[in-house]
Design a protein around this motif. Structure first.
Motif, PDB file in Angstrom:
ATOM      1  N   UNK A 157       0.867  -1.191   0.000  1.00  0.00           N
ATOM      2  CA  UNK A 157       0.000   0.000   0.000  1.00  0.00           C
ATOM      3  C   UNK A 157       0.894   1.229   0.000  1.00  0.00           C
ATOM      4  N   UNK A 158       1.472   1.540  -1.157  1.00  0.00           N
ATOM      5  CA  UNK A 158       2.514   2.568  -1.131  1.00  0.00           C
ATOM      6  C   UNK A 158       2.331   3.663  -2.184  1.00  0.00           C
ATOM      7  N   UNK A 159       1.088   3.863  -2.670  1.00  0.00           N
ATOM      8  CA  UNK A 159       0.927   4.874  -3.723  1.00  0.00           C
ATOM      9  C   UNK A 159       1.370   6.250  -3.234  1.00  0.00           C
ATOM     10  N   UNK A 160       1.103   6.561  -1.953  1.00  0.00           N
ATOM     11  CA  UNK A 160       1.495   7.881  -1.443  1.00  0.00           C
ATOM     12  C   UNK A 160       2.964   7.937  -1.027  1.00  0.00           C
ATOM     13  N   UNK A 161       3.481   6.799  -0.553  1.00  0.00           N
ATOM     14  CA  UNK A 161       4.899   6.782  -0.152  1.00  0.00           C
ATOM     15  C   UNK A 161       5.795   6.984  -1.367  1.00  0.00           C
TER      16      UNK A 161
END
Ligand code: TMP
Length: 218
Positions: A157-161
């Motif tokens: 879950x890393x779209x923002x990271x």
């Protein structure tokens, strides 16, 4: 009506650890507590979360992103938050409306008024009594969040990271601006303090708020 408390902060600010500890602390004192999070918190909103955080969705437009957060929130408020508050629970929510202003307005640049209207619609009259903002240097938090993602099995879950540092700096500045505008609701805690000290500050505030209606009655 119960008490609605939200925790906010940039990636890796430590809010998820704090909110888990707070839920245990309140439950151990016999206080009915609902621990939840956004995006997500119920099956339909969890499905929307998968779309929002999937790093494969590189072409998701800022407007679609905004609408998906609002859709997930409308479902979450209807299914979980409003009924829990009506039952008199303390609701602890990991992120809520302030995140949409910080990320989609200050971060992505979408008009703030549009987001405030959408938030109002999705929230259906529910609003936090207290918001704890764990303030943290964006690069320190981002580093911590990326390390955690690399150490976690399952979907990334890393779209923002994967966003650049300047995006996260705008998000942090946005949160701090919101706190300046609403000092009675938003409590800023220094995320550089120890986990124990942060917990002590937040739990003291919550116990004070829980005692307030009793004091008013006496
Ligand atoms: P989490 O990592 O705290 O679970 O949050 C998921 C991500 O979603 C985080 O990067 C912040 C982002 N977010 C928004 O951009 N807008 C919102 O309204 C919410 C609730 C979260």
């Amino acid at each position: 009506m119960g008490l609605f408390i939200t925790l906010e902060g940039v990636e890796g600010s430590g809010k998820s650890t704090q909110i888990r500890n707070l839920a245990e602390f309140l439950t151990a004192r016999g206080i009915q507590t609902t621990l939840t999070r956004e995006p997500g918190g119920c099956p339909i909103a969890d499905k929307i979360r998968t779309i929002l955080l999937d790093a494969e969705n590189k072409t998701l437009s800022p407007l679609s992103e905004l609408m998906l957060y609002a859709a997930a929130r409308a479902q979450h408020v209807t299914e979980v938050i409003a009924p829990s508050l009506e039952a008199g629970n303390v609701v602890l929510c990991d992120r809520f409306c302030d995140a949409t202003l910080a990320y989609q307005s200050f971060g992505r640049g979408i008009d703030r008024g549009v987001i405030e209207n959408l938030n109002r619609l999705a929230c259906q009259g529910v609003s936090p009594d207290l918001t704890v903002l764990i303030d943290c240097d964006a690069s320190v938090g981002l580093e911590r969040a990326r390390r955690r993602i690399n150490a976690t099995a399952g979907p990334r879950e890393e779209r923002f990271e994967l966003e650049e540092l300047s995006f996260h700096q705008r998000v942090r500045a946005g949160y701090l601006q919101l706190a300046t505008e609403q000092p009675d609701r938003i409590l800023v805690i220094d995320g550089a303090a120890t986990i124990k000290d942060i917990f002590a500050s937040i739990s003291t505030q919550i116990l004070t708020r829980l005692a307030e209606p009793l004091r008013a009655v006496r």
